[in-house]
Design a protein around this motif. Sequence first.
Motif, short mmCIF file in Angstrom:
data_model
loop_
_atom_site.label_atom_id
_atom_site.label_comp_id
_atom_site.label_asym_id
_atom_site.label_seq_id
_atom_site.Cartn_x
_atom_site.Cartn_y
_atom_site.Cartn_z
N SER A 175 -16.50 3.91 1.87
CA SER A 175 -15.12 4.12 1.44
C SER A 175 -15.01 5.30 0.47
O SER A 175 -14.02 5.44 -0.22
N PHE A 203 -13.35 3.57 5.79
CA PHE A 203 -11.93 3.46 5.47
C PHE A 203 -11.68 4.27 4.20
O PHE A 203 -12.61 4.67 3.52
N GLY A 204 -10.40 4.51 3.90
CA GLY A 204 -10.06 5.34 2.74
C GLY A 204 -10.74 6.69 2.91
O GLY A 204 -10.90 7.20 4.02
N THR A 226 -5.95 3.98 7.56
CA THR A 226 -6.24 5.17 6.76
C THR A 226 -5.78 6.43 7.49
O THR A 226 -5.16 7.32 6.88
#
Length: 157
Positions: free
Chosen positions: A50, A83-84, A116
Amino acid sequence: MIHSSTYRQSILRVFGAVLAASLAATLAYAQPAPLPDKPFAEHRIALQLSDNDPKKQALVISVAYNLLKAYDPDKVAIEVVTFGPGVDLLRPDNANRKRVESLVAQGVRFDVCLNTVDTIERDTGKRPEIIAAATPVQVGVGQILALTENGYTLVRP
């Protein structure tokens, strides 16, 4: 008329049977389902990414390679969930692209969080390009939850 100690014993037997059946069902449910692409996997690892930190990206890739070396590739299932800011690993211009694609060729799965990607598109007005080797998942954290509920060990290098 039923004697009270006989009645209690009957209740305890019924309760014990229900408890045993419940425990058996729970244990059966706790067993991870076989993986269609890795039916003989004995080890299941989810690697979380992340961050957009190149050192963390390199570490995740290194961990995946080390797991493939340590275990027969058919006996280990590795899924990298991004993600992110972590989705940047899966952009075409990322310096690690060839290493990611090499790992995919060896059976490692790289997930990209579509939430995202949608957020980046909203913020920048342009949908980010993601390499074709990435597997889209709607919610990255939800994917981690699903994996851990199915017998994967979460590692966040």
